[in-house]
Design a protein around this motif. Sequence first.
Motif, mmCIF file in Angstrom:
data_model
loop_
_atom_site.group_PDB
_atom_site.id
_atom_site.type_symbol
_atom_site.label_atom_id
_atom_site.label_comp_id
_atom_site.label_asym_id
_atom_site.label_seq_id
_atom_site.Cartn_x
_atom_site.Cartn_y
_atom_site.Cartn_z
ATOM 1 N N MET A 128 1.022 -1.211 -0.136
ATOM 2 C CA MET A 128 -0.009 0.013 0.010
ATOM 3 C C MET A 128 1.023 1.286 0.126
ATOM 4 S SD MET A 128 -2.946 1.033 2.763
ATOM 5 C CE MET A 128 -3.272 2.483 3.397
ATOM 6 N N TYR A 129 0.521 2.202 -0.838
ATOM 7 C CA TYR A 129 1.172 3.591 -1.083
ATOM 8 C C TYR A 129 0.199 4.493 -0.664
ATOM 9 C CZ TYR A 129 4.302 7.320 -2.800
ATOM 10 O OH TYR A 129 5.099 8.271 -2.617
ATOM 11 N N ALA A 130 0.543 5.309 0.280
ATOM 12 C CA ALA A 130 -0.179 6.515 0.917
ATOM 13 C C ALA A 130 0.570 7.767 0.488
ATOM 14 C CB ALA A 130 -0.548 6.568 2.192
ATOM 15 N N CYS A 131 0.159 8.734 -0.240
ATOM 16 C CA CYS A 131 0.577 10.034 -0.320
ATOM 17 C C CYS A 131 0.868 10.789 0.988
ATOM 18 C CB CYS A 131 0.031 10.888 -1.410
ATOM 19 S SG CYS A 131 0.144 10.028 -3.045
ATOM 20 N N GLY A 132 2.238 11.003 1.355
ATOM 21 C CA GLY A 132 2.529 11.656 2.553
ATOM 22 C C GLY A 132 2.291 13.257 2.477
ATOM 23 N N GLY A 139 9.014 16.837 -10.913
ATOM 24 C CA GLY A 139 7.684 17.102 -10.601
ATOM 25 C C GLY A 139 7.230 16.445 -9.580
ATOM 26 N N TRP A 140 6.267 17.076 -9.180
ATOM 27 C CA TRP A 140 5.646 16.447 -7.826
ATOM 28 C C TRP A 140 5.078 15.073 -8.105
ATOM 29 C CZ3 TRP A 140 -0.197 17.603 -6.252
ATOM 30 C CH2 TRP A 140 -0.421 17.054 -4.956
ATOM 31 N N HIS A 141 4.286 14.717 -9.412
ATOM 32 C CA HIS A 141 3.696 13.412 -9.471
ATOM 33 C C HIS A 141 4.622 12.385 -9.776
ATOM 34 C CE1 HIS A 141 0.477 16.481 -10.092
ATOM 35 N NE2 HIS A 141 1.291 17.049 -11.160
ATOM 36 N N GLU A 191 7.361 11.906 -8.563
ATOM 37 C CA GLU A 191 8.046 11.350 -7.055
ATOM 38 C C GLU A 191 7.370 10.113 -6.648
ATOM 39 O OE1 GLU A 191 8.100 14.648 -4.649
ATOM 40 O OE2 GLU A 191 9.026 15.830 -5.993
ATOM 41 N N CYS A 192 6.091 10.060 -6.474
ATOM 42 C CA CYS A 192 5.341 9.050 -5.812
ATOM 43 C C CYS A 192 5.127 7.817 -7.002
ATOM 44 C CB CYS A 192 3.687 9.531 -5.743
ATOM 45 S SG CYS A 192 3.818 10.493 -4.135
ATOM 46 N N SER A 193 5.076 7.845 -7.904
ATOM 47 C CA SER A 193 5.073 6.958 -9.155
ATOM 48 C C SER A 193 6.541 6.071 -8.790
ATOM 49 C CB SER A 193 5.098 7.390 -10.611
ATOM 50 O OG SER A 193 3.982 7.579 -10.834
ATOM 51 N N PRO A 248 -4.855 16.460 -10.157
ATOM 52 C CA PRO A 248 -4.212 15.755 -11.239
ATOM 53 C C PRO A 248 -3.195 14.632 -10.767
ATOM 54 C CG PRO A 248 -2.918 17.768 -10.760
ATOM 55 C CD PRO A 248 -4.343 17.754 -9.911
ATOM 56 N N HIS A 249 -3.033 14.722 -9.216
ATOM 57 C CA HIS A 249 -1.831 13.799 -8.899
ATOM 58 C C HIS A 249 -2.061 12.344 -9.154
ATOM 59 C CE1 HIS A 249 1.673 12.956 -6.709
ATOM 60 N NE2 HIS A 249 0.957 12.656 -5.658
ATOM 61 N N HIS A 250 -3.146 11.695 -8.765
ATOM 62 C CA HIS A 250 -3.221 10.153 -8.971
ATOM 63 C C HIS A 250 -3.581 9.937 -10.325
ATOM 64 C CE1 HIS A 250 -4.091 9.675 -4.366
ATOM 65 N NE2 HIS A 250 -2.864 9.800 -4.617
ATOM 66 N N ASN A 299 -2.024 11.397 -12.923
ATOM 67 C CA ASN A 299 -0.654 11.793 -13.513
ATOM 68 C C ASN A 299 0.052 10.462 -12.952
ATOM 69 O OD1 ASN A 299 -1.794 13.622 -14.852
ATOM 70 N ND2 ASN A 299 -0.501 15.309 -13.656
ATOM 71 N N GLU A 300 -0.032 10.233 -11.699
ATOM 72 C CA GLU A 300 0.835 8.850 -11.451
ATOM 73 C C GLU A 300 0.403 7.346 -12.201
ATOM 74 O OE1 GLU A 300 1.307 7.663 -7.141
ATOM 75 O OE2 GLU A 300 0.665 9.648 -6.609
ATOM 76 N N ILE A 301 -0.654 7.325 -12.393
ATOM 77 C CA ILE A 301 -1.299 6.357 -13.131
ATOM 78 C C ILE A 301 -0.583 6.287 -14.758
ATOM 79 C CG2 ILE A 301 -3.207 4.833 -14.198
ATOM 80 C CD1 ILE A 301 -4.911 5.732 -11.970
HETATM 81 ZN ZN ZN Z 1 1.543 11.249 -3.998
#
Ligand code: ZN
Length: 471
Positions: A24-28, A206-208, A210-212, A236-238, A240-242
Amino acid sequence: MRLYNTLTRRIEDFAPLRDDTVRMYACGLTVYARGHIGNFRTFVCLDVLRRALRHVGGHRMRQVVNFTDVDDKTIAGARRDGVPLREYTDRYIAAFREDAETLGIEPAEESPRATDEANLRAMVETIRALEARGHAYRSDGSVYFRIASLPDYGKLARLDHAGMQDGARIDSDEYAKDAARDFVLWKATGPDEPTWDYGVGPGRPGWHIECSAMALRLLDGSPIDIHAGGVDLIFPHHENEIAQSEGSTGEQFARFWVHVEHLLLGSDVKMSKSLGNVLNVRDVLERGYRPSALRYVLLSTHYRKQLRFGWDSLGQAEEALRRLMDCLARLDAVTAPGAQADVAERVGAAREAFRARIADDLNTPGAIGAIFELVRDVNTAIDAGDLGVEDAATVREAFESFDDVLGVIALRRREEAAPPVDVLEIESLIEERRAARRQRDFPTADRIRDELDARGIVLEDTPAGTRWKRK
Ligand code: ZN
Ligand code: AMP
């Protein structure tokens, strides 16, 4: 467990894909300020999800909660304060850890920072894979994701492709749905901005991206089981992560998307740093409320409903917790021997109701309802002298198992073990000290300061008066 999946807009059966471990990944937190209680609503709800997956689902956890320590806001904040980025974000990471501990949030298995070298390198690798697969292009030293290259771009937020313009770009981290554009993966930097060069030119992520990159690196590739955050992250974050993750691997990124609704302050406004209507955990404690009460408030509304925060809700939480703790204390005082068949049956039914409600898309208000029905029945049985020591043990065990998921009794016990602090008494001692100082009676003033210090309260003299906080 059944969970609502934002991707399908349905409640579905959930089980992890591999070796009974939930990845599980949760954006912090974006660490440009101390997290507010809206942020902590999301983190507390996700902590309850984590505990439920372990204690109700029976699964193991491998959870990542990152720190976004480089983005438009952190860079602007560090520049404003004239300190290096890492030094600036260190402060807010420390504050987050303190508040998370205060609220009884279990630490995740991994809490990476975006600017850790291994993560930056993973981001660059992901960007190169996107370039190789035709999803990215360069312009003016930056690298962008071409959304037209991915036909199912927009599937999470359910975007309408008709209004999207091929080639229109956006450089900022946050923007609205109707401005869906090619977004920046790696951003060219100016001379005084933090800059890294690991293979796609000097710049910063870019922010997005990072999480990917952190999710794929730390959770052993795709698909991960659950990706989570607050509802504001869907677009847009999730989205764009996808796009980045699926564009770079050709595989599904996350099976379940879990989103926590907002905490609102006052009538209808989302609590948010940019609107300036924020309260943090310390602000709440300084009003004399305990962490257990705050945690209770944050988890007692269903996570997919908006939570209107008000001070009266903390008062009600204190009252509910007092009832629960009083019931536990009464159990400790039971001395009659033996057990009653109907008590055991009643406890069994409460356990089943609690389990079923939590398993039903984390129905915390329903689960709390089951607890308080049991509290009422136990009190009635004790009043009637119908509860023996063996029953008391059975009931106590049930409460412990409820608390494995909710984590409020454990906080309450910790608070009760700590010396009590009476807010009014502190205020009056501060007033006495002020009067002593006015009369130049410094020994008395110092004695008051030392006395408070010994009780874990530190004073801070500011031009606006004396403030206090817990050590
Ligand atoms: Zn995130
Ligand atoms: P941020 O630091 O803005 O990246 O937010 C950290 C987490 O808190 C994200 O999952 C956000 O979606 C969530 N969040 C931000 N504001 C609120 C709010 N008012 N209520 C609930 N969650 C929030």
